[in-house]
Scaffold this motif. Sequence first.
Motif, short mmCIF file in Angstrom:
data_model
loop_
_atom_site.label_atom_id
_atom_site.label_comp_id
_atom_site.label_asym_id
_atom_site.label_seq_id
_atom_site.Cartn_x
_atom_site.Cartn_y
_atom_site.Cartn_z
N VAL A 9 0.85 -1.19 0.00
CA VAL A 9 0.00 0.00 0.00
C VAL A 9 0.89 1.24 0.00
O VAL A 9 1.73 1.41 0.89
N HIS A 41 -7.08 -1.48 3.13
CA HIS A 41 -5.75 -0.89 2.99
C HIS A 41 -5.04 -0.67 4.33
O HIS A 41 -3.85 -0.37 4.35
N TYR A 228 -8.73 5.49 -2.40
CA TYR A 228 -7.75 4.42 -2.61
C TYR A 228 -7.43 4.21 -4.09
O TYR A 228 -6.75 3.26 -4.46
N MET A 248 -3.04 0.17 -3.89
CA MET A 248 -2.67 -1.17 -3.45
C MET A 248 -2.20 -2.03 -4.61
O MET A 248 -2.82 -2.04 -5.67
N ARG A 377 0.09 -6.52 5.01
CA ARG A 377 0.12 -5.21 4.36
C ARG A 377 1.51 -4.61 4.57
O ARG A 377 1.98 -4.55 5.70
#
Length: 406
Positions: A9, A41, A228, A248, A377
């Motif tokens: 991310v 995210h 996003y 992402m 992540r």
Amino acid sequence: MSFPARAVVDLSVIASNVRSLRAHAPTAQLMAVVKADAYGHGLVPSARAAVAGGATWLGTAQMDEAIALRDAGVTAPRVLTWLYAPGAPIARAIEADVDVSVSSAPALDEVVAAARLVGRTARVHLKVDTGLGRNGLTPDGLADLLPAALRAQAEGAVALVGIWSHLAFADEPDHATVRAQHDVFADAVRLAEAAGAAIEVRHIANSAATLTSPQVHYDLVRPGIAVYGLSPVPQLGGPGDYGLVPAMTLEAELATVKRVPAGHGVSYAHQYVTPHETRLGVVPLGYADGIPRHASGSRERSGGPIRVGDRTLGVAGRVCMDQVVVDLGPDATEQAGDRVELFGTGADGGPTAQDWAVAAGTISYEIVTRLSGSVPREYVGVEVLAGSAGGAAAATGAAAVTGGAR
């Protein structure tokens, strides 16, 4: 962590997307919606990045996420939470300086009781159902609720600071319901203000309306998926058409690569059979990780797209619980450990979350939010956090987050 895949991310991209969205609605404040773990995210890093990009509000559906933001030291912007059942920790939210939505008379009673308990005025946004048929007061229900709400305001238990709603067809900006809901909403605002509510913010615009319907921007817009970098109106334009970039990238390492003969069945029920001798690669992600089973491939239909080197291939056969197979071709040189990309920015021609949505017959929102918390992540672009709430410590904390983000 040894998990052979990750969601990378880019927090600087989230900040940049917020700046672009502010340009689309220059007369309104901007609430970055960070519900559902910031659409997969990561709640706190994404919220801080949005604030760094200029968000003046943050929004969560669930009360626990709003409180988590405050507990993490995200104190600069206002936070609104709106979806809760009886018995929710309203008192804790009020103490944490979180604005609370009220969608019914019983909810108002709980908010007033919680405010009295903690001795602090609750900032309330009245939610009106202007036509979506979901959460919210009907126009008649709003008229019935206002006397009690204004009595609570006179007492000091609540401050009626907002009135808001949701659009049913925001992704179709010319749909008749957009104008109809706009009119119902305007009537609701007039009713509340005439009764004596000192409304600070009126808000109804989600991502789609922020980008395509300036007539409903009012005082505050509430983009979610667009923060996003995904388009809420893919039929009208992709992210780049609105100055957005997907934040992402989902990538993995090939677990194994092997050669098989022509006519070899692949994955459960042999929906896919190799047309010739070829090499198969196993990607260690499956539906338990959030890869949609509806994006399985067959002899007649290519499955969800996977970028291998400079080629975009499709899932071969059924998506399994923890893995998918890709037909690399007879001349493939890839080996176990080589990187593949399931979706990303698309800048290099690779697949995007929208491509996976098309393959699975769904929307890009579902592709990113369904990604399991078991997938680590990893955050890049953390330098944007240096000036946000938490300063350098926030940047250091985000850089260290590599797993269990949910």
